[in-house]
Design a protein around this motif. Structure first.
Motif, PDB file in Angstrom:
ATOM      1  N   LEU A  90       0.822  -1.201   0.000  1.00  0.00           N
ATOM      2  CA  LEU A  90       0.000   0.000   0.000  1.00  0.00           C
ATOM      3  C   LEU A  90       0.860   1.258   0.000  1.00  0.00           C
ATOM      4  N   LEU A  91       1.984   1.236   0.704  1.00  0.00           N
ATOM      5  CA  LEU A  91       2.903   2.378   0.674  1.00  0.00           C
ATOM      6  C   LEU A  91       3.449   2.580  -0.738  1.00  0.00           C
ATOM      7  N   ALA A  92       3.761   1.482  -1.413  1.00  0.00           N
ATOM      8  CA  ALA A  92       4.213   1.585  -2.804  1.00  0.00           C
ATOM      9  C   ALA A  92       3.108   2.163  -3.688  1.00  0.00           C
ATOM     10  N   PHE A 115      -3.710  -1.799  -8.622  1.00  0.00           N
ATOM     11  CA  PHE A 115      -2.859  -2.977  -8.825  1.00  0.00           C
ATOM     12  C   PHE A 115      -2.255  -3.458  -7.508  1.00  0.00           C
ATOM     13  N   TRP A 116      -1.695  -2.540  -6.719  1.00  0.00           N
ATOM     14  CA  TRP A 116      -1.073  -2.933  -5.458  1.00  0.00           C
ATOM     15  C   TRP A 116      -2.113  -3.393  -4.448  1.00  0.00           C
ATOM     16  N   SER A 117      -3.315  -2.842  -4.538  1.00  0.00           N
ATOM     17  CA  SER A 117      -4.388  -3.326  -3.663  1.00  0.00           C
ATOM     18  C   SER A 117      -4.777  -4.754  -4.027  1.00  0.00           C
ATOM     19  N   LEU A 118      -4.721  -5.081  -5.331  1.00  0.00           N
ATOM     20  CA  LEU A 118      -5.000  -6.450  -5.752  1.00  0.00           C
ATOM     21  C   LEU A 118      -3.932  -7.399  -5.209  1.00  0.00           C
ATOM     22  N   GLY A 243     -10.171  -8.234  -3.511  1.00  0.00           N
ATOM     23  CA  GLY A 243      -9.690  -8.543  -4.853  1.00  0.00           C
ATOM     24  C   GLY A 243     -10.709  -8.227  -5.923  1.00  0.00           C
ATOM     25  N   ARG A 244     -11.982  -8.497  -5.643  1.00  0.00           N
ATOM     26  CA  ARG A 244     -13.023  -8.203  -6.629  1.00  0.00           C
ATOM     27  C   ARG A 244     -13.149  -6.705  -6.879  1.00  0.00           C
ATOM     28  N   LEU A 250      -9.372  -1.961 -11.770  1.00  0.00           N
ATOM     29  CA  LEU A 250      -8.186  -2.116 -12.596  1.00  0.00           C
ATOM     30  C   LEU A 250      -8.535  -2.296 -14.067  1.00  0.00           C
ATOM     31  N   ILE A 251      -9.606  -3.019 -14.360  1.00  0.00           N
ATOM     32  CA  ILE A 251      -9.940  -3.284 -15.755  1.00  0.00           C
ATOM     33  C   ILE A 251     -10.711  -2.131 -16.388  1.00  0.00           C
TER      34      ILE A 251
END
Length: 355
Positions: A90-92, A115-118, A243-244, A250-251
């Motif tokens: 999350l920091l990234a 993306f990073w949350s996924l 993730g959902r 993301l998409i």
């Protein structure tokens, strides 16, 4: 081909005089960017608080789990390790998502956040959920009597962990309230992930304490094994939900219907627009949105008037929807086949997630 100059001086508004299309793909940031920067600072502090708490708690749980040979405590240790790694993700995300657009990524890096949350959701599933299931199944299969001398120290560790996780959760909920409440605050995937992790951690620690306590009281390891399985099921469910949501963003997720409705109403209210053939929106970041509209203008407008109308409409859209960072307008003939197909497409009509 002669290009006309834009009233706002933006190069993207210089369009050929003989063309009936105009586009604007860049909007100067205003107060929205400043608000987002302050919000990111607060979110970074919240993530750092959660990271510090999880690192200390993970070490304590791991030591206590090994000493007590407790499957529930080891499951919670894996949970805290997964949460610590996710906070690094999350920091990234906070740092990389704010990079400005460049030639390779003209729409910016806002989707880095998603993306990073996924990846964080995958980490919760693999490192937390799967390991907890393994500990629970192993305890059921090898449920011989154990020495419970270390369980008192394990319960003390879990009690301290409950206080630390609760404090981190309160900090995250406080920021959610400061950012406008549940709906507005939890739209940030980084903050949403921290709230989900801390809330899950509080429930997981409570389950581990209950399982260890019942194991000590009854001498039956089945209670602790059941607690490990319950923690695993909880982590898998949370990972699936996070993730959902990250996948949808993301998409390419459309702007919320209220914002799309404001844009469509504004376009239809313009006297120079005869009809709105199609409206497409897509979130390109946490607080940035792409807007593309295909409109049919009233007859009799020359190229200069078309350009002036396009610039004015662009400014009006940004006024009603500040997050509209890129705005594209395409002037077309409503009776053309491609325009009719666009109007009837799912994205234009709002079916299956369209704008």
């Amino acid at each position: 081909m002669v290009a006309s100059s834009s009233p706002c001086g933006c190069p993207c508004h210089r369009v050929p005089r003989f063309r009936r299309s105009a586009r604007c793909d860049r909007v100067r940031p205003g107060q929205t960017a400043d608000v987002s920067t302050r919000s990111d600072r607060r979110t970074r502090v919240t993530v750092l608080v959660a990271l510090a708490a999880n690192l200390v708690i993970a070490a304590a749980k791991a030591v206590g789990g090994v000493v007590a040979a407790s499957p529930a405590l080891l499951s919670e240790a894996a949970h805290s390790v997964a949460d610590s790694l996710n906070e690094v993700f999350l920091l990234a995300a906070l740092r990389r998502s704010r990079r400005p657009p460049d030639r390779r990524h003209p729409f910016g890096y806002g989707k880095e956040r998603f993306f990073w949350s996924l990846l964080a959701a995958v980490g919760i599933f693999v490192m937390g959920g799967c390991f907890s299931f393994y500990q629970g199944v192993d305890a059921f299969r090898n449920g011989e009597e154990k020495n419970l001398d270390g369980y008192v120290a394990g319960l003390v560790v879990l009690g301290v962990a409950l206080l630390a996780e609760g404090g981190s959760l309160l900090r995250a909920l406080y920021q959610v309230r400061k950012q406008g409440g549940t709906v507005q605050g939890l739209r940030d995937p980084a903050l949403r992930t921290v709230v989900a992790e801390d809330g899950t951690a509080v429930v997981g620690v409570t389950l581990a304490i209950t399982g260890m306590g019942l194991h000590m009281a009854t001498g039956q390891v089945v209670w602790e094994a059941a607690a490990s399985l319950a923690i695993g099921a909880l982590l898998v469910y949370v990972a699936y939900r996070l993730g959902r949501e990250a996948r949808d963003q993301l998409i390419g997720e459309a702007a919320d219907p209220e914002a799309s409705g404001r844009i469509r109403a504004l376009l239809r209210a313009q006297p120079e627009i005869d009809s709105v053939e199609a409206l497409f929106t897509m979130k390109t970041g946490l607080d940035t949105t792409l807007v593309a509209a295909r409109v049919d203008l009233v007859p009799g407008l020359d190229s200069e008037q078309v350009e002036e109308v396009a610039v004015r409409i662009k400014r009006s859209i940004v006024g009603v929807v500040p997050e509209a960072e890129q705005v594209f307008l395409d002037v077309t003939d409503r009776h053309a086949p491609d325009a009719r197909e666009a109007w009837e497409s799912p994205a234009a009509t709002g079916e299956r997630g369209g704008a």
